[in-house]
Design an enzyme around this catalytic site. Sequence first.
Site, PDB file in Angstrom:
ATOM      1  N   HIS A 222       0.828  -1.208   0.000  1.00  0.00           N
ATOM      2  CA  HIS A 222       0.000   0.000   0.000  1.00  0.00           C
ATOM      3  C   HIS A 222       0.865   1.261   0.000  1.00  0.00           C
ATOM      4  O   HIS A 222       0.664   2.175  -0.821  1.00  0.00           O
ATOM      5  CB  HIS A 222      -0.907  -0.035   1.236  1.00  0.00           C
ATOM      6  CG  HIS A 222      -1.775   1.157   1.422  1.00  0.00           C
ATOM      7  ND1 HIS A 222      -3.116   1.166   1.123  1.00  0.00           N
ATOM      8  CD2 HIS A 222      -1.507   2.398   1.923  1.00  0.00           C
ATOM      9  CE1 HIS A 222      -3.639   2.346   1.410  1.00  0.00           C
ATOM     10  NE2 HIS A 222      -2.683   3.118   1.906  1.00  0.00           N
ATOM     11  N   GLU A 223       1.843   1.322   0.901  1.00  0.00           N
ATOM     12  CA  GLU A 223       2.654   2.538   1.012  1.00  0.00           C
ATOM     13  C   GLU A 223       3.544   2.755  -0.196  1.00  0.00           C
ATOM     14  O   GLU A 223       3.753   3.899  -0.632  1.00  0.00           O
ATOM     15  CB  GLU A 223       3.486   2.499   2.299  1.00  0.00           C
ATOM     16  CG  GLU A 223       2.680   2.421   3.583  1.00  0.00           C
ATOM     17  CD  GLU A 223       1.652   3.532   3.730  1.00  0.00           C
ATOM     18  OE1 GLU A 223       1.789   4.591   3.074  1.00  0.00           O
ATOM     19  OE2 GLU A 223       0.696   3.341   4.506  1.00  0.00           O
ATOM     20  N   HIS A 226       1.700   4.516  -2.851  1.00  0.00           N
ATOM     21  CA  HIS A 226       1.787   5.976  -2.713  1.00  0.00           C
ATOM     22  C   HIS A 226       3.129   6.484  -3.240  1.00  0.00           C
ATOM     23  O   HIS A 226       3.181   7.500  -3.952  1.00  0.00           O
ATOM     24  CB  HIS A 226       1.658   6.380  -1.240  1.00  0.00           C
ATOM     25  CG  HIS A 226       0.297   6.245  -0.667  1.00  0.00           C
ATOM     26  ND1 HIS A 226      -0.828   6.773  -1.265  1.00  0.00           N
ATOM     27  CD2 HIS A 226      -0.135   5.653   0.488  1.00  0.00           C
ATOM     28  CE1 HIS A 226      -1.890   6.525  -0.517  1.00  0.00           C
ATOM     29  NE2 HIS A 226      -1.499   5.832   0.548  1.00  0.00           N
TER      30      HIS A 226
END
Length: 315
Positions: A222-223, A226
């Site tokens: 997920h990170e 980003h």
Amino acid sequence: MQIKLVIKGLAAALLISGAAWSTSSTVSAAGAIEQGKRKQAPPPPSMSSRAERCAVDATPVGTLELIDTLTGSTKDDGGIVTIPVYWHVVTTSSGGGNVSGLVPDQMNVLRDAYAGSKFAFNVQGIDVTANDAWFFAAAGSNDEVAMKSALRKGGPETLNIYTTNGDVYLGWATLPFFYKFGPGYDGVVLWWAALPGTGLAGASEEEPDGVLTYDQGDTGTHEIGHWLGLEHTFGPGDGTCSKPGDKIKDTPTESEPQFFCKQRDSCVGANNPGDDPITNFMDYVDDVCMDNFTVDQTKRMRTHWHAFRDKKTRN
């Protein structure tokens, strides 16, 4: 929403007690924090702040439009992009939180998640640093800045991952466009307990399988999404179904994050077709529910890579 309060308390108990969550000699009871010597973790946050899986805020609409302008003519040859990676494992002064032995498993999770988007990862180094202030650094704090200033390696193309106590989040990251405004701050911060193999899971009556699971490594997935330019699937997450959302055409509009693996349609009507993309890596469901990036998300990540991170082609 008390999800993170529960799992944060569970992991704190594991870290203090040296309970049998360890899967390697580098993650062991010998490195646990003694209760009497432990620097106090941040106090339990409010329910509203704890309803965040990660600390990344939605990018303002005007900035999203500027980014689209800057990336509009970016070319992508479709080849495999190999990203150099440095791991910075930050521990307490007594060694608590040393997850260096779990890095290989985390990298396998990332390679599997990003293979379809043709991103590969090459670990350049793993360092372990004992520093209480850095381990307990809050997101955006002077301690976090100092940690990154001391440890960060490489340029915009280099992924620096830091494992810490994670403030009150599972993790956070910087987006590609913002590198030029603060190159020393660039990178991904992960809560040590969110790496695969820590045993971070807890019972939940609201979760369909009865367990909230955060130890499969998809906080990292997920990170890094980003870090490669993706917004959350729910955009600003303000409950209004406002446009432009996450700026991805093939993720249905979602009004707010979904924490549980329950299908829903939070934005209805002809202008908002499709159920919420709850199994997407950029929503807030637990690790066992996340399993995909869309075609347009892949396109955005690769475009942002070439525009802002690839040292051969970036703007």
